[in-house]
Scaffold this motif. Structure first.
Motif, PDB file in Angstrom:
ATOM      1  N   TRP A 179       8.682  -6.157  23.810  1.00  0.00           N
ATOM      2  CA  TRP A 179       7.652  -5.526  23.012  1.00  0.00           C
ATOM      3  C   TRP A 179       6.558  -6.568  22.781  1.00  0.00           C
ATOM      4  O   TRP A 179       6.049  -7.147  23.709  1.00  0.00           O
ATOM      5  N   ASP A 180       6.220  -6.825  21.517  1.00  0.00           N
ATOM      6  CA  ASP A 180       5.203  -7.837  21.231  1.00  0.00           C
ATOM      7  C   ASP A 180       5.485  -8.405  19.847  1.00  0.00           C
ATOM      8  O   ASP A 180       6.526  -8.141  19.277  1.00  0.00           O
ATOM      9  N   ALA A 181       4.543  -9.167  19.329  1.00  0.00           N
ATOM     10  CA  ALA A 181       4.795  -9.811  18.047  1.00  0.00           C
ATOM     11  C   ALA A 181       4.274  -8.969  16.879  1.00  0.00           C
ATOM     12  O   ALA A 181       4.324  -9.403  15.743  1.00  0.00           O
ATOM     13  N   ASP A 182       3.783  -7.765  17.161  1.00  0.00           N
ATOM     14  CA  ASP A 182       3.197  -6.968  16.082  1.00  0.00           C
ATOM     15  C   ASP A 182       4.253  -6.318  15.191  1.00  0.00           C
ATOM     16  O   ASP A 182       5.411  -6.225  15.551  1.00  0.00           O
ATOM     17  N   ILE A 183       3.768  -5.871  14.039  1.00  0.00           N
ATOM     18  CA  ILE A 183       4.638  -5.154  13.114  1.00  0.00           C
ATOM     19  C   ILE A 183       4.540  -3.667  13.444  1.00  0.00           C
ATOM     20  O   ILE A 183       3.441  -3.139  13.563  1.00  0.00           O
ATOM     21  N   HIS A 184       5.686  -3.023  13.627  1.00  0.00           N
ATOM     22  CA  HIS A 184       5.668  -1.621  14.046  1.00  0.00           C
ATOM     23  C   HIS A 184       6.286  -0.705  13.006  1.00  0.00           C
ATOM     24  O   HIS A 184       7.051  -1.130  12.143  1.00  0.00           O
ATOM     25  N   ARG A 185       5.991   0.577  13.182  1.00  0.00           N
ATOM     26  CA  ARG A 185       6.517   1.570  12.280  1.00  0.00           C
ATOM     27  C   ARG A 185       6.334   2.910  12.956  1.00  0.00           C
ATOM     28  O   ARG A 185       5.475   3.058  13.815  1.00  0.00           O
ATOM     29  N   PHE A 186       7.168   3.892  12.612  1.00  0.00           N
ATOM     30  CA  PHE A 186       6.885   5.259  13.065  1.00  0.00           C
ATOM     31  C   PHE A 186       6.917   6.172  11.848  1.00  0.00           C
ATOM     32  O   PHE A 186       7.343   5.764  10.767  1.00  0.00           O
ATOM     33  N   GLU A 187       6.454   7.398  12.051  1.00  0.00           N
ATOM     34  CA  GLU A 187       6.360   8.332  10.924  1.00  0.00           C
ATOM     35  C   GLU A 187       7.741   8.632  10.357  1.00  0.00           C
ATOM     36  O   GLU A 187       8.705   8.795  11.106  1.00  0.00           O
ATOM     37  N   PRO A 188       7.848   8.719   9.028  1.00  0.00           N
ATOM     38  CA  PRO A 188       9.126   9.104   8.428  1.00  0.00           C
ATOM     39  C   PRO A 188       9.537  10.501   8.897  1.00  0.00           C
ATOM     40  O   PRO A 188       8.687  11.296   9.299  1.00  0.00           O
ATOM     41  N   PHE A 189      10.859  10.783   8.821  1.00  0.00           N
ATOM     42  CA  PHE A 189      11.366  12.055   9.345  1.00  0.00           C
ATOM     43  C   PHE A 189      10.867  13.258   8.536  1.00  0.00           C
ATOM     44  O   PHE A 189      10.668  14.322   9.071  1.00  0.00           O
ATOM     45  N   SER A 190      10.732  13.089   7.225  1.00  0.00           N
ATOM     46  CA  SER A 190      10.325  14.260   6.431  1.00  0.00           C
ATOM     47  C   SER A 190       9.064  13.977   5.631  1.00  0.00           C
ATOM     48  O   SER A 190       9.023  14.199   4.429  1.00  0.00           O
ATOM     49  N   GLY A 191       8.069  13.476   6.278  1.00  0.00           N
ATOM     50  CA  GLY A 191       6.781  13.291   5.623  1.00  0.00           C
ATOM     51  C   GLY A 191       6.764  12.149   4.631  1.00  0.00           C
ATOM     52  O   GLY A 191       7.757  11.413   4.485  1.00  0.00           O
ATOM     53  N   GLU A 192       5.656  12.004   3.939  1.00  0.00           N
ATOM     54  CA  GLU A 192       5.492  10.851   3.059  1.00  0.00           C
ATOM     55  C   GLU A 192       5.223  11.245   1.625  1.00  0.00           C
ATOM     56  O   GLU A 192       4.921  10.394   0.803  1.00  0.00           O
ATOM     57  N   ILE A 193       5.278  12.550   1.324  1.00  0.00           N
ATOM     58  CA  ILE A 193       4.966  12.939  -0.046  1.00  0.00           C
ATOM     59  C   ILE A 193       6.149  12.570  -0.939  1.00  0.00           C
ATOM     60  O   ILE A 193       7.262  13.053  -0.743  1.00  0.00           O
ATOM     61  N   PRO A 194       5.925  11.651  -1.882  1.00  0.00           N
ATOM     62  CA  PRO A 194       7.053  11.163  -2.666  1.00  0.00           C
ATOM     63  C   PRO A 194       7.629  12.239  -3.588  1.00  0.00           C
ATOM     64  O   PRO A 194       6.922  13.144  -4.011  1.00  0.00           O
ATOM     65  N   LEU A 195       8.930  12.119  -3.854  1.00  0.00           N
ATOM     66  CA  LEU A 195       9.571  13.019  -4.808  1.00  0.00           C
ATOM     67  C   LEU A 195       9.551  12.345  -6.169  1.00  0.00           C
ATOM     68  O   LEU A 195       9.749  11.140  -6.271  1.00  0.00           O
ATOM     69  N   LYS A 196       9.329  13.132  -7.204  1.00  0.00           N
ATOM     70  CA  LYS A 196       9.198  12.544  -8.547  1.00  0.00           C
ATOM     71  C   LYS A 196      10.377  12.948  -9.415  1.00  0.00           C
ATOM     72  O   LYS A 196      10.845  14.075  -9.342  1.00  0.00           O
ATOM     73  N   LEU A 197      10.817  11.996 -10.221  1.00  0.00           N
ATOM     74  CA  LEU A 197      11.830  12.295 -11.219  1.00  0.00           C
ATOM     75  C   LEU A 197      11.468  11.518 -12.471  1.00  0.00           C
ATOM     76  O   LEU A 197      11.465  10.287 -12.463  1.00  0.00           O
ATOM     77  N   LEU A 198      11.120  12.239 -13.533  1.00  0.00           N
ATOM     78  CA  LEU A 198      10.749  11.621 -14.805  1.00  0.00           C
ATOM     79  C   LEU A 198       9.723  10.501 -14.622  1.00  0.00           C
ATOM     80  O   LEU A 198       9.843   9.427 -15.205  1.00  0.00           O
ATOM     81  N   GLY A 199       8.754  10.740 -13.773  1.00  0.00           N
ATOM     82  CA  GLY A 199       7.681   9.755 -13.623  1.00  0.00           C
ATOM     83  C   GLY A 199       7.954   8.699 -12.574  1.00  0.00           C
ATOM     84  O   GLY A 199       7.056   7.985 -12.171  1.00  0.00           O
TER      85      GLY A 199
ATOM     86  N   THR B  36       0.829  -1.213   0.000  1.00  0.00           N
ATOM     87  CA  THR B  36       0.000   0.000   0.000  1.00  0.00           C
ATOM     88  C   THR B  36       0.863   1.263   0.000  1.00  0.00           C
ATOM     89  O   THR B  36       0.602   2.215  -0.738  1.00  0.00           O
ATOM     90  N   MET B  37       1.927   1.259   0.797  1.00  0.00           N
ATOM     91  CA  MET B  37       2.818   2.438   0.851  1.00  0.00           C
ATOM     92  C   MET B  37       3.467   2.665  -0.514  1.00  0.00           C
ATOM     93  O   MET B  37       3.534   3.786  -1.002  1.00  0.00           O
ATOM     94  N   ASN B  38       3.978   1.577  -1.103  1.00  0.00           N
ATOM     95  CA  ASN B  38       4.637   1.697  -2.410  1.00  0.00           C
ATOM     96  C   ASN B  38       3.650   2.134  -3.491  1.00  0.00           C
ATOM     97  O   ASN B  38       3.974   2.899  -4.378  1.00  0.00           O
ATOM     98  N   TYR B  39       2.442   1.634  -3.383  1.00  0.00           N
ATOM     99  CA  TYR B  39       1.366   1.934  -4.327  1.00  0.00           C
ATOM    100  C   TYR B  39       1.103   3.435  -4.357  1.00  0.00           C
ATOM    101  O   TYR B  39       1.010   4.054  -5.415  1.00  0.00           O
ATOM    102  N   ARG B  40       1.014   4.031  -3.165  1.00  0.00           N
ATOM    103  CA  ARG B  40       0.786   5.479  -3.071  1.00  0.00           C
ATOM    104  C   ARG B  40       2.028   6.233  -3.503  1.00  0.00           C
ATOM    105  O   ARG B  40       1.943   7.280  -4.130  1.00  0.00           O
ATOM    106  N   GLN B  41       3.188   5.682  -3.129  1.00  0.00           N
ATOM    107  CA  GLN B  41       4.453   6.360  -3.435  1.00  0.00           C
ATOM    108  C   GLN B  41       4.611   6.597  -4.933  1.00  0.00           C
ATOM    109  O   GLN B  41       4.989   7.682  -5.359  1.00  0.00           O
ATOM    110  N   ILE B  42       4.316   5.579  -5.748  1.00  0.00           N
ATOM    111  CA  ILE B  42       4.507   5.766  -7.182  1.00  0.00           C
ATOM    112  C   ILE B  42       3.262   6.377  -7.826  1.00  0.00           C
ATOM    113  O   ILE B  42       3.214   6.541  -9.041  1.00  0.00           O
ATOM    114  N   GLY B  43       2.285   6.723  -7.010  1.00  0.00           N
ATOM    115  CA  GLY B  43       1.122   7.437  -7.530  1.00  0.00           C
ATOM    116  C   GLY B  43       0.242   6.615  -8.454  1.00  0.00           C
ATOM    117  O   GLY B  43      -0.324   7.127  -9.411  1.00  0.00           O
ATOM    118  N   LEU B  44       0.115   5.333  -8.158  1.00  0.00           N
ATOM    119  CA  LEU B  44      -0.790   4.490  -8.925  1.00  0.00           C
ATOM    120  C   LEU B  44      -2.208   4.871  -8.496  1.00  0.00           C
ATOM    121  O   LEU B  44      -2.543   4.796  -7.328  1.00  0.00           O
TER     122      LEU B  44
END
Lengths: 380, 318
Positions: free
Chosen positions: B133-153, A234-242
C-alpha cells in the motif's frame, strides 16, 4: 603475449579514466536526512522526490557553474538519535558542503548543536519556531512556523468576535509548539483560553475529553495536532455534537484530511500556506505561478500529487542553489549568501532572510481556509 | 446540606445531568476502545495457550485486516459479504505463514528467540504493507452510516455498536468452541500438556496451526470493524500488539476471560482518567494501577493461582 597487451591496455585505460574523472568537475555534495519510513514517510518521500527531480534538472542544465550537484539521502526515521548520527555521518564521512533536510521538528532541534559546531550551512525543512528563534548562525528553515500561523489564526478569530477559546493539543513537539505559541499570543488578541487539555497521537477515542468542552463558555475550539489525530478529533467532535466553530492547525490542511473525515469536515477552518488552494489565488499573487508550476512538474515526473512538505524542499533547494551559484561551496561565503536571500518567491512565501531572521517569511504568506463540499476554500 | 445548594435545586440537577452524561460518554468510549484491546488480547492468548509463544505480530493482523478491507471494500467497492471473507482469508494465510516460521517443535529454540522472531515478523509484515500500500492513513465508510446515537446527552458512533456487538459474539463463539467442540477440547489439551496430548492422538502441530489461523482471523475482524473509527496505517500494528499484550498480562496470561477483562480494565481506566482527571495524565494513571495490580497479583486478575519455577521449588522444599 596478447593477453599481457590486453591487460596493459586495460590498466592504461583505467588510469587515464581515473585521472580524467578526477579532473572533471567535482560534484557539490549536499546531505539530506529525511523522514522516509514510519507513519510520516509521506513527508520525507515528497521531499526526496522533489530534491531528486530538481537536482536532475539542474545537472542536465549544466549544474552549478559547471559542477553537478549530488544529494546524499539518509532516513532519519523521525528519531532524534538517528537524525543526530545521520547528520554526523554526512559531515564526517560524506563531507557534504551543506545540508537540506530534516523533516520533523523533534529531529531538527537535536541536530542544531552539531551543525553549529561543525559550521555547516543547513536549511531545515521542519516548522518549529525554536529552530530559528533564537537565531543560529548556520541554521535556516523554509516552512511557515507555528508563530506565523497562530498569529494569523488568532487575528482572524479576533475579527470574528471570538474572545474565549478551548484549546486541544497533542503531547508531542508539534502539539506543544502550537500550544505554547497560542498561549503566549492569545492575550494580545484579546482572547482568553478557558479550557486547555492534551491528548496523544495514539488515542482512538477522545470523546470523554471533548465532552468536557461543552461545559465551558468557550466560543470556539482550536485543535493543534498532526497526522491522524486531527482526523480522529474531528470525527469525535461531530459525534458528540459539539457545535462550536472548530479551528485546526495547518497540519490538517490537506486533501487526506478532507477525504478521511468526509462530511464531518464541513465548516472546519484552518490557517495555512497557499499551497493547496493555489489555483484559487488571484493572478496578482506572485506565488501562484510558482506553486502551480511545481505541482505540475512533480505530477508529470512521478504520476502522483505532491504535498506541502515537498514544497518546503523545493524552497530549500532553490535558496541553496541560488546561494551556491553566487558564492560557491566555501562554507562561510555560502552561509552569508543564504542569509542575503532577498525576495525569493517560493512555495511557502516570499523569502527575505536577514541576520535577525532565519525563517524568512511573514504572516502574509498564510491564508484562512474553510472546508466546504470536500475542498478548502479561501475565506477572508 | 448547605443552604445555597438546597435553595437552587435546578443547579444541582443540572450538575448531576452533566455528570451522568460525562459518565455515559466515558463508558461509551471505554466500551469501544476496550473491545479493540480485548480482541487483540484474545488473539495473543489463543497463540500463547497452544504454544507458549507471545506473538508480538498480533497487531499486524489487525493492520492487515484494515488495509485489505480498505482496498477491497473502500476502493474496489466489493460488497461486504465478499470483502470480509476475502480479507479474513488473506490474513489467515499470513497467520499460517507466521506459524511456519515461528513454531519449531522439538528444536531447542528458547522463548526469547521465538519472541524476537515474532517481533521480526511484525516488522516484516508492516514493511511489506508499506510497499504493497503506502504510508498514508486510510479509512473506509462505516457499515451503518455516521449519524451518532444519543443517550442522555452522550453520543456513540453506530460503528462502535458493531465493534462491541462483534466482540461479544467472538467471546461467545470462543467459549462455545473451547467448552463444547472436540477441536476446542483438543486445543485446550495441547495447552495443558503438549506431550500428553500428542500421546492421546491429537495432532499438536495441526492444533497449533489452527490456533494461529484463528488468532489471525480474530485480529483481522478487529481491523475490519475498527478502521472506520480509528483509521489504519501500515505502522499501527506494534502499538496495538503492546496494548493487547498488556491487557492479556493484566487479565492473566492464558485466560480468555482474563484477556477480555484486561482489555476493558485498560480502556475504562484510560477513559475515566481522561474524564475526571485530565487526559494529560491518562497513561500515568492507567499504568500506576496496572503496575500495582501486577505487583500484588503477579499472574494478573484471572491468572492461575499456582506457583511456578523457583517459587514452586520453595514449596517443594518445605
Amino acid at each position: 603475449m596478447r593477453k599481457q597487451v590486453v591487460i596493459l591496455l586495460v590498466i592504461l585505460l583505467s588510469v587515464t579514466l581515473y585521472t580524467f574523472s578526477a579532473h572533471a568537475a567535482e560534484p557539490i555534495r549536499i546531505g539530506s536526512p529525511l523522514l522516509l519510513s514510519g507513519t510520516g514517510a509521506y513527508v520525507g518521500g515528497a521531499e526526496k522526490d522533489t530534491l531528486e527531480m530538481m537536482a536532475a534538472d539542474l545537472n542536465k542544465a549544466g549544474g552549478i557553474n559547471g559542477r553537478p550537484i549530488e544529494f546524499i539521502f539518509y532516513d532519519e526515521e523521525g528519531k532524534p538519535d538517528v537524525a543526530v548520527s545521520m547528520v554526523k555521518r554526512l559531515i564526517q564521512k560524506d563531507k557534504v558542503s551543506a545540508i537540506v533536510g530534516i523533516s520533523t521538528s523533534w529531529t531538527a532541534l537535536p541536530i542544531i548543536p552539531i551543525v553549529e559546531k561543525d559550521e555547516i550551512p543547513t536549511i531545515i525543512l521542519a516548522a518549529a519556531i525554536k529552530i530559528v528563534d533564537p537565531v543560529k548562525k548556520w541554521v535556516f528553515k523554509t516552512p511557515a512556523d507555528d508563530r506565523i500561523v497562530t498569529s494569523k489564526l488568532l487575528s482572524y478569530m479576533q475579527s470574528q468576535g471570538i474572545k474565549r477559546i478551548a484549546l486541544m493539543s497533542t503531547q508531542d513537539g508539534f502539539g506543544d509548539g502550537g500550544r505554547s505559541e497560542i498561549t503566549a499570543q492569545a492575550p494580545s488578541f484579546g482572547i482568553s483560553i478557558v479550557f486547555d487539555d492534551k491528548y496523544t497521537m495514539q488515542d482512538t477515542d477522545i470523546t470523554p475529553t471533548l465532552s468536557k468542552i461543552k461545559k465551558t463558555d468557550a466560543q470556539a475550539v482550536i485543535n493543534w495536532s498532526s497526522q491522524r489525530a486531527p482526523i480522529i478529533l474531528t470525527m469525535n467532535y461531530r459525534q458528540i455534537g459539539l457545535d462550536l466553530p472548530l479551528y485546526q492547525s495547518h497540519a490538517a490542511f490537506s486533501k487526506d484530511f478532507l477525504d478521511a473525515t468526509g462530511k464531518n469536515s464541513e465548516g472546519v477552518k484552518t490557517a495555512a500556506m497557499k499551497f493547496y488552494g493555489a489555483e484559487k489565488l488571484p493572478d496578482s499573487d506572485p506565488q501562484k505561478k510558482v506553486i502551480l508550476g511545481y505541482q505540475e512538474a512533480y505530477k508529470k515526473k512521478y504520476g502522483k500529487e505532491t504535498n506541502q512538505f515537498g514544497g518546503c524542499a523545493l524552497d530549500g533547494f532553490n535558496i541553496l542553489v541560488a546561494a551556491l551559484k553566487k558564492a560557491g561551496d566555501d562554507k562561510n561565503k555560502l552561509r552569508d549568501a543564504i542569509e542575503q536571500t532577498k525576495g525569493y518567491v517560493g512555495i511557502h512565501g516570499v523569502f527575505n532572510y536577514s541576520p535577525t531572521d532565519h525563517g524568512g517569511i511573514s504572516k502574509d504568506s498564510i491564508l484562512m481556509y474553510q472546508a466546504a463540499g470536500g475542498t478548502w476554500n479561501i475565506i477572508k | 446540606m448547605p443552604q445555597d445548594m438546597v435553595a437552587s435545586p435546578g443547579f444541582i440537577s443540572h450538575g448531576i445531568t452533566t455528570m451522568i452524561t460525562d459518565i455515559i460518554q466515558a463508558i461509551f468510549a471505554a466500551l469501544s476502545v476496550g473491545s479493540m484491546y480485548a480482541l487483540v488480547a484474545l488473539g495473543v492468548t489463543l497463540i500463547y495457550n497452544s504454544t507458549n509463544i507471545i506473538n508480538f505480530a498480533q497487531g499486524e493482523f489487525v493492520m492487515l485486516g484494515g488495509m485489505t478491507m480498505v482496498t477491497l471494500y473502500g476502493q474496489l467497492k466489493w460488497p461486504l459479504y465478499l470483502s470480509i471473507p476475502a480479507t479474513i482469508a488473506i490474513t489467515v494465510l499470513v497467520g499460517m505463514g507466521l506459524m511456519k516460521v515461528s513454531y519449531r517443535p522439538g528444536k531447542s529454540t528458547s522463548l526469547i528467540t521465538v519472541l524476537i522472531i515474532t517481533i521480526g515478523a511484525s516488522l516484516f509484515i508492516s514493511g511489506s504493507a508499506l510497499h504493497i500500500w503506502d504510508a498514508d492513513i486510510h479509512r473506509f465508510e462505516p457499515f451503518s452510516g455516521e449519524i451518532p446515537l444519543k443517550l442522555l446527552g452522550a453520543a456513540i458512533a453506530p460503528q462502535s455498536l458493531w465493534i462491541i456487538g462483534l466482540t461479544v459474539l467472538v467471546v461467545v463463539l470462543l467459549v462455545v468452541y473451547f467448552q463444547f467442540t472436540i477441536y476446542g477440547k483438543a486445543m485446550k489439551a495441547c495447552a495443558l500438556d503438549r506431550t500428553a496430548a500428542s500421546m492421546l492422538g491429537i495432532r499438536v502441530k495441526n492444533m497449533v496451526l489452527l490456533s494461529f489461523a484463528m488468532s489471525a482471523a480474530l485480529g483481522c475482524v478487529a481491523g475490519i470493524i475498527m478502521t472506520p473509527l480509528t483509521m489504519v496505517d501500515y505502522n499501527g500494528g506494534m502499538l496495538l500488539a503492546i496494548k493487547g499484550f498488556s491487557a492479556a498480562m493484566l487479565g492473566g496470561m492464558g485466560s480468555f476471560v482474563g484477556a477480555v477483562i484486561g482489555g476493558f480494565v485498560f480502556s475504562f481506566l484510560e477513559s475515566f482518567a481522561a474524564t475526571f482527571v485530565t487526559s494529560r495524565l491518562k497513561e500515568l494513571v492507567t499504568f500506576i494501577v496496572i503496575i500495582n495490580v501486577l505487583l500484588f497479583l503477579p499472574r494478573g486478575i484471572m491468572g492461575p493461582r499456582v506457583k511456578e519455577g523457583l517459587e514452586q521449588e520453595e514449596v517443594l522444599g518445605d
